[in-house]
Design a protein around this motif. Structure first.
Motif, PDB file in Angstrom:
ATOM      1  N   GLN A   1      47.865  30.588  44.481  1.00  0.00           N
ATOM      2  CA  GLN A   1      47.741  30.337  45.918  1.00  0.00           C
ATOM      3  C   GLN A   1      48.837  31.046  46.702  1.00  0.00           C
ATOM      4  O   GLN A   1      48.602  31.570  47.798  1.00  0.00           O
ATOM      5  N   GLU A   2      50.028  31.081  46.151  1.00  0.00           N
ATOM      6  CA  GLU A   2      51.119  31.761  46.842  1.00  0.00           C
ATOM      7  C   GLU A   2      50.816  33.260  46.900  1.00  0.00           C
ATOM      8  O   GLU A   2      51.088  33.920  47.902  1.00  0.00           O
ATOM      9  N   TYR A   3      50.244  33.800  45.808  1.00  0.00           N
ATOM     10  CA  TYR A   3      49.855  35.217  45.784  1.00  0.00           C
ATOM     11  C   TYR A   3      48.811  35.501  46.861  1.00  0.00           C
ATOM     12  O   TYR A   3      48.902  36.494  47.589  1.00  0.00           O
ATOM     13  N   ILE A   4      47.831  34.612  46.971  1.00  0.00           N
ATOM     14  CA  ILE A   4      46.778  34.825  47.973  1.00  0.00           C
ATOM     15  C   ILE A   4      47.373  34.796  49.382  1.00  0.00           C
ATOM     16  O   ILE A   4      46.977  35.558  50.261  1.00  0.00           O
ATOM     17  N   GLU A   5      48.374  33.927  49.572  1.00  0.00           N
ATOM     18  CA  GLU A   5      49.041  33.881  50.870  1.00  0.00           C
ATOM     19  C   GLU A   5      49.672  35.241  51.183  1.00  0.00           C
ATOM     20  O   GLU A   5      49.482  35.799  52.276  1.00  0.00           O
ATOM     21  N   ALA A   6      50.397  35.798  50.203  1.00  0.00           N
ATOM     22  CA  ALA A   6      51.066  37.088  50.410  1.00  0.00           C
ATOM     23  C   ALA A   6      50.039  38.200  50.610  1.00  0.00           C
ATOM     24  O   ALA A   6      50.149  39.028  51.519  1.00  0.00           O
TER      25      ALA A   6
ATOM     26  N   SER B   1      44.980  29.129  53.862  1.00  0.00           N
ATOM     27  CA  SER B   1      45.429  28.123  54.798  1.00  0.00           C
ATOM     28  C   SER B   1      46.933  28.260  55.041  1.00  0.00           C
ATOM     29  O   SER B   1      47.415  28.023  56.150  1.00  0.00           O
ATOM     30  N   ASP B   2      47.661  28.672  54.010  1.00  0.00           N
ATOM     31  CA  ASP B   2      49.105  28.877  54.183  1.00  0.00           C
ATOM     32  C   ASP B   2      49.396  30.120  55.019  1.00  0.00           C
ATOM     33  O   ASP B   2      50.465  30.230  55.626  1.00  0.00           O
ATOM     34  N   LEU B   3      48.459  31.061  55.026  1.00  0.00           N
ATOM     35  CA  LEU B   3      48.639  32.283  55.820  1.00  0.00           C
ATOM     36  C   LEU B   3      48.929  31.956  57.284  1.00  0.00           C
ATOM     37  O   LEU B   3      49.756  32.620  57.925  1.00  0.00           O
TER      38      LEU B   3
ATOM     39  N   GLY C   1      50.603  29.717  58.674  1.00  0.00           N
ATOM     40  CA  GLY C   1      52.016  29.438  58.919  1.00  0.00           C
ATOM     41  C   GLY C   1      52.815  30.734  59.038  1.00  0.00           C
ATOM     42  O   GLY C   1      53.667  30.884  59.922  1.00  0.00           O
ATOM     43  N   GLU C   2      52.512  31.682  58.164  1.00  0.00           N
ATOM     44  CA  GLU C   2      53.231  32.957  58.215  1.00  0.00           C
ATOM     45  C   GLU C   2      52.868  33.718  59.486  1.00  0.00           C
ATOM     46  O   GLU C   2      53.720  34.356  60.108  1.00  0.00           O
ATOM     47  N   LEU C   3      51.609  33.638  59.873  1.00  0.00           N
ATOM     48  CA  LEU C   3      51.192  34.326  61.099  1.00  0.00           C
ATOM     49  C   LEU C   3      51.911  33.741  62.315  1.00  0.00           C
ATOM     50  O   LEU C   3      52.292  34.460  63.232  1.00  0.00           O
ATOM     51  N   MET C   4      52.098  32.415  62.290  1.00  0.00           N
ATOM     52  CA  MET C   4      52.833  31.782  63.382  1.00  0.00           C
ATOM     53  C   MET C   4      54.257  32.355  63.436  1.00  0.00           C
ATOM     54  O   MET C   4      54.739  32.760  64.495  1.00  0.00           O
ATOM     55  N   ARG C   5      54.915  32.440  62.287  1.00  0.00           N
ATOM     56  CA  ARG C   5      56.273  32.990  62.261  1.00  0.00           C
ATOM     57  C   ARG C   5      56.283  34.424  62.796  1.00  0.00           C
ATOM     58  O   ARG C   5      57.160  34.816  63.562  1.00  0.00           O
ATOM     59  N   TYR C   6      55.286  35.177  62.367  1.00  0.00           N
ATOM     60  CA  TYR C   6      55.178  36.573  62.798  1.00  0.00           C
ATOM     61  C   TYR C   6      55.000  36.631  64.314  1.00  0.00           C
ATOM     62  O   TYR C   6      55.686  37.404  65.010  1.00  0.00           O
TER      63      TYR C   6
END
Ligand SMILES: [Mn+2]
Ligand SMILES: [Mn+2]
Lengths: 252, 219, 252, 219, 219, 219, 219, 219
Positions: free
Chosen positions: C112-117, C160-162, C164-169
């Protein structure tokens, strides 16, 4: 770099330089932590298997008496324990100087499980509690230099788990010849462990939780010893002779 | 999300939900069947020795009948997905193993192997990856068997059968030696294995009582 | 052995033989599980670093526009992601046939972490959500055979974790030139993700918990977009010109 | 347990308890000192630009005075045990770093390096393994600094100083670029780094307001 | 908010609060009464067989007295709201069922049916929808009964009554067989039912002890 | 156990299990429908003011369609068992209330009363005891409405609609004043109500931003 | 803030902090002393009956020594603040009550009253409001006593003392009957009291084993 | 158990239960009264400056009316048991302090001291040991006051009152400086105090917005 470290940083490049250095350091520590966690997991697994081996050999259904089997179990256990010690040896360079305390939490779980296995083997061989020094000695190189300092806390928490294994050993052994005496020895031994650890509880985090498990183990052994006492109370013969009668009636 | 992708995902999820529902139904069936066998076998505790064979015979059709349900589940499971769904029926299969191995013990006094137990439950060798009997479930079934035998040792004596505890004692000791070979994780199996020691102790006590009272006359 | 497996077992030796076989099997599965957990931890770590790399390059303070930087970030990210794919390739033989489902729980966290990246890199490059098929394709050998079947659940939970990263971006980019448009694109994109996932919640365990995190992220982006809208509302000039005025007044 | 062993263990545990007590006392002292500096520095938000240097000067003795306490802690810590006890004072040290780096910013407008910050807090190079300033604590201090500067940007404008926000903006952007270099775990530092983005956004807003109102006249 | 709507909602919330308070009071009463019966019945463990009838007789008025409280609750419950409030007294009612069925066992050696138990607790057929005894609560009461009887089997032997365990064994086995036929969900009731096997095992062991020593002869 | 009693109990347990399954299915349906309405209504955050009416219109059929499902549930529930089963659909009904009241706000700017909300969800007066909308669930729906409106205030401004926050502020303050007069217990409802103050604060800040910049003028 | 008010508040906060530290120290002492008594008394489980009196005698000085610490705490507590601080030592006092009442049981076979227990722990009548032994803590100590006695019943038999379980059974049943008459709230005390029934069951089983084998005869 | 002891214990437990019930009732009253004052004072956020004095006046009777309830509680508390029960009303008293101090700020712009707050709530000096206002609760009330004032700063601007934020800013900064000098433990109070910095930041931002637009001129 040196200058960027000892003065205030006037340019963006100097700031980046500084943080580049931090990144290396953080990555290095994180990688080391991961390696130690993996080793700790390996140690946990090997230690658990060692404990099963000790139980297996010590309660084998042979004609020998319990002591002979216990000694053979311990001997075989030492072989396994040496494999584990080799892993600790390989972790030495990751834990030098202040690195040990930095990563202590990653090492503890495996270490405590190792101490549980080691102290069980020691008990089978000597019927005593292994000392702190003896545990530390198994974690030293040939020159006697410790791979890392053993904490009193890991030592005590590892020992505390031993009482659970001794309970299992006592219950398995109890219906064998000589098992009652063994159970009663173990009962006394665990009672002493519990008493010794009691006063240390407020000073060792996590110990009082383990004490309550020890207490349960102790009651299980007491209950087993009770059943035997009650059972033989109806007959006026010494327990050896009773055992023989039973053995004869079954072996047919 | 691209609408085509969305449809693909929704379809797969729907299919899984539907499959789960279907399996659930069959597992309900399996559960009912094993519960009923367990209920019948419960009578061994009040059945005199000579009435045991007919009792076991009366359960046999139930055992054979399991095959319909195991086949139905097998047919539902996609290839290689055995481990995905097995939690749903583990419990029932462990009870089924218990029934089969208890019946074997009552009949021949011996331990039914994993392969024989699989066969008895109607599981075919060629089903594996879709429906099989994993060692873990077989072992759970055996521990339930020992639990029951320790109770049987007590009740047999009450019914005047003084040989049974000795037979049980030998059978269970061999089984214990087998279990001792295993390296278990700190899981349910480990906890149940620990409890098995108490069953053995109980059986030993019965043997002790019986032999010291010279009620049993070994060959 | 064969005979002991297909018949009832009449001797103690036969029983021991049978259990000896079980031991081997249990030990083998346990060892495999440990290896997979270790690989999964490695993948988690590398993926996290890949995500940091993507943020770093995409928000670098250069004269280029956001798109150029995003593309460069994605390109560098792919390099890191290929390293991770190599680890998955090495796990293939441990996950063949029914082994995958047997050990799925050990593999999931890293996957799942890989898919997020991966999906973050994909977004930076294409501004779209990576498809299920595209993710599965990155987990195939040269012949196109999957290392293991990708579950919809892992795919969705990783995506779904993506958000969160998009928000940071979006928050980091927002005070750069062109960042407002970017933030508003991301806002719409995350809003769509949230809507798409909503209907799947009851059928995917753990998704609705992640949806509430997505919801928080979305509100953070909305709040940021709001601040900018309010701020520029006082002036009657188009935002480009406003940006230029600000840039001139600072750069001095 | 062998009585000698028991005594050995009890003695070690007692020594640890006693050491913890002593450290706790010094950390209390450290905490009081940094709190008082933070309290004084809090006045920057209502102090006009030309009164800032004397304000910073009035805090300097407090900073120098920290050395007595860091030395006292250093002397208590056994060799190589820095990481064993550091949790006890991390918080205070982060606040101390914040004070030192804020004073540096107010004086020279530049970022104080880790080495300079260590020196400013009276920590000596040769103490390492017993008392040092780890990167992590320095970084925490810097984030607190940015939190404070975003507040200062706002208040400076209220006090009529329209240049400060632009200076802060540049300073903080460089710092952000530095932070972006790091690969953080999902820990406090990561969470605080995320929050730093909001401070930057706030500062940008002030810069925007100020520049568009042409209140600032860049050189 | 529309004032009329507001008033309506407020009234309904207030009425609920008030009703809850009143029910609580009556349930407290119910609880006190059943506790006191349980306390009296606890004496069976040290009462010789021939003194059991007078002991049971001394509890009977308490049982009859329950009716006042069940009636009071019935009168409080608005039509159709039984299921809304029943959690508040389930526990007390289960204890009351336990008392009634234990008294019946001690008197006649038989199992009191659900209908008789309802009647014994003063619940009227025509109350349903406002106050009734659901099957679930009756079954909980029976499980508590078995828990108590396994204790009684032990204590009867201590008091020299070797026949009681055999009577209990038969009674409990019949009850267990009945229970086994129910389709219980995976909830507290099933869990408590599953635990019954320990009580049965205990009772069997007492019967074993007694018959091994020829103190009594199970049929 | 008495066979008649057993059959009676078994029947009643079976009926409950079956009923639960059927209700579950309908609740699944209800859930799907409300989720889909919530999904559509979620678009208000990116829809310009003049496109809101058609958006609301597009949801209306969904709302009317709920009636099929509420009717289906009503028909399943035995007379007087509303309170036994209502937990199963409370959540979906609260979401449905949220949809209905949001649509009313978007259309007329007013608060839909409890009675109108019941009607909008297809619930009939004469169903009570089998299916009704308790005040508590209506209030939960209103709290969700306020949560959503505070988000809408923000997004409306982003879309250039500066009057909306002022309208929302007035609406929410009235609602809050109404709520404040209710006598809430210390439960989820009170906790959710207490959290409303954050929504109100947020809305007030939006109104502040808008009025400070003279973009709109609160009455 | 008004400087006088500030000083007053600060003084009062400081005094509380200081007082807490001092009490903590004395409670540590109290804890050490009771732990050591508990440790010694733990030996009853492996001590033959005739060695019990000297064992109890060896603990007596420890009990008397408690008075120094209870006096020290009493002197620290400001008048009327007993209830403010008592949580700090409740646990230790409960253990002390356990020791005192166990010693009394071992010596005289009787239950030590609340007043005698207070006296034994060196608490004076005239201290109340500053240091007293609340009924609740006394009752907690008694429950711990019963826990220990159920274990003693088992171990006494192992040591060949068959009369002890019967004595214990009588003592515990009287105690339990007394407890049953108390109006306990639904708190820890009630929960611990409810768990006593397991201890009683265990003791009854020991008495059963002993009387079944005619090893001793309960009156 | 000794009957006299039993009676004594039972009496003391009963008295506590009864007392708790009575206090609970009065605290309910206290809670209702403070909630209603809080509700009225909530209107300051939409009240123009010149209507504030009559609004405050309308709340004053409510404040005076508190005395009846504080007196009632005082009369219930046995001498020296203040600390035993105070948790029951702490929350309400903190809200009452908030009301009193907010009214004082709105009237005179000054901070009400602890002594004046006690007096305003009807607490008499001579009650101490039975009912008093501890510093801790007073401080909690002040923190709630700051939370409210930060909201007021925002809403005052919306109502066109650009001077209020500056007055609030000064008041809150003084209060914060006072608080900073207190030696707070690491408990709720410290955590709430630490959170004050967000309120201060918010107020500063309002002052910034206002002064940037030259709507008011901070001194
Ligand atoms: Mn272990
Ligand atoms: Mn992430």
């Amino acid at each position: 770099m040196a200058s960027s470290q000892t003065h205030s940083l006037h340019t963006k490049e100097a700031v980046i330089d500084l943080f580049d250095h931090f990144r290396e350091e953080l990555d290095e520590q994180n990688d080391r932590r991961e390696r130690l966690i993996k080793s700790s997991r390996d140690i946990t697994n090997l230690s658990k298997r060692c404990i099963f081996l000790l139980h297996r050999v010590a309660t084998e259904d042979t004609k020998e008496d319990l002591e002979t089997r216990a000694l053979r179990a311990a001997k075989q256990g030492w072989g396994k324990l040496r494999d584990i010690q080799r892993i600790f040896a390989s972790m030495k360079c990751e834990l030098e100087g202040d690195l040990y305390w930095r990563h202590q939490k990653s090492v503890s779980p495996g270490l405590q499980e190792y101490i549980e296995a080691l102290s069980f083997a020691h008990y089978l061989e000597h019927e005593t509690l292994i000392s702190y020094q003896a545990v530390q000695q198994t974690l030293c190189d040939e020159a006697g230099t410790p791979y890392f300092p053993l904490t009193i806390s890991d030592y005590l928490l590892g020992l505390s788990d031993l009482t659970g294994e001794l309970m299992r050993y006592a219950i398995s052994a109890i219906s064998r010849k000589g098992g009652r005496a063994k159970a009663s020895d173990i009962c006394a031994f665990v009672r002493h462990c519990k008493a010794d650890f009691e006063g240390m509880c407020p000073r060792v985090r996590g110990l009082s939780k383990k004490q309550s498990v020890t207490n349960q183990s102790l009651q299980k052994i007491e209950d087993a010893a009770y059943t035997i006492a009650v059972r033989s109370s109806e007959y006026d013969l010494p327990s050896d002779i009773l055992d023989d009668i039973v053995a004869r009636s079954i072996s047919g | 999300m691209d609408p085509q992708d969305l449809e693909f995902i929704n379809d797969s999820l729907d299919r899984d939900v539907e499959l789960r529902e279907k399996i659930k139904e069959e597992v309900g069936e399996l559960d009912r069947k094993t519960r009923s066998m367990v209920g019948l076998l419960n009578k061994i505790h009040s059945t005199p020795q000579d009435k045991i064979p007919p009792l076991v015979d009366s359960v046999r059709p139930g055992l054979q009948d399991l095959q319909t349900t195991t086949t139905a589940i097998y047919e539902l499971i996609p290839p290689d997905q055995f481990w995905r769904w097995k939690e749903m029926w583990s419990n029932s299969m462990r009870n089924a193993v218990f029934c089969a191995t208890l019946m074997e013990y009552l009949t021949s006094g011996t331990l039914m192997s994993l392969a024989s137990a699989s066969a008895a439950l109607g599981i075919r060798e060629e089903w594996k990856n879709r429906f099989t009997l994993p060692a873990e479930d077989y072992l759970h079934g055996l521990i339930t068997l020992v639990n029951e035998l320790s109770r049987l040792a007590v009740n047999a004596v009450t019914l005047g059968n003084y040989e049974e505890p000795i037979r049980i004692s030998k059978f269970v000791k061999d089984l214990f030696a087998g279990f001792s070979m295993l390296n278990l994780k700190n899981d349910t199996l480990r906890r149940r294995f620990d409890s098995l020691k108490y069953d053995i102790k109980k059986i030993e006590e019965v043997v002790y009582d019986v032999s010291l009272r010279k009620l049993a006359h070994p060959a």
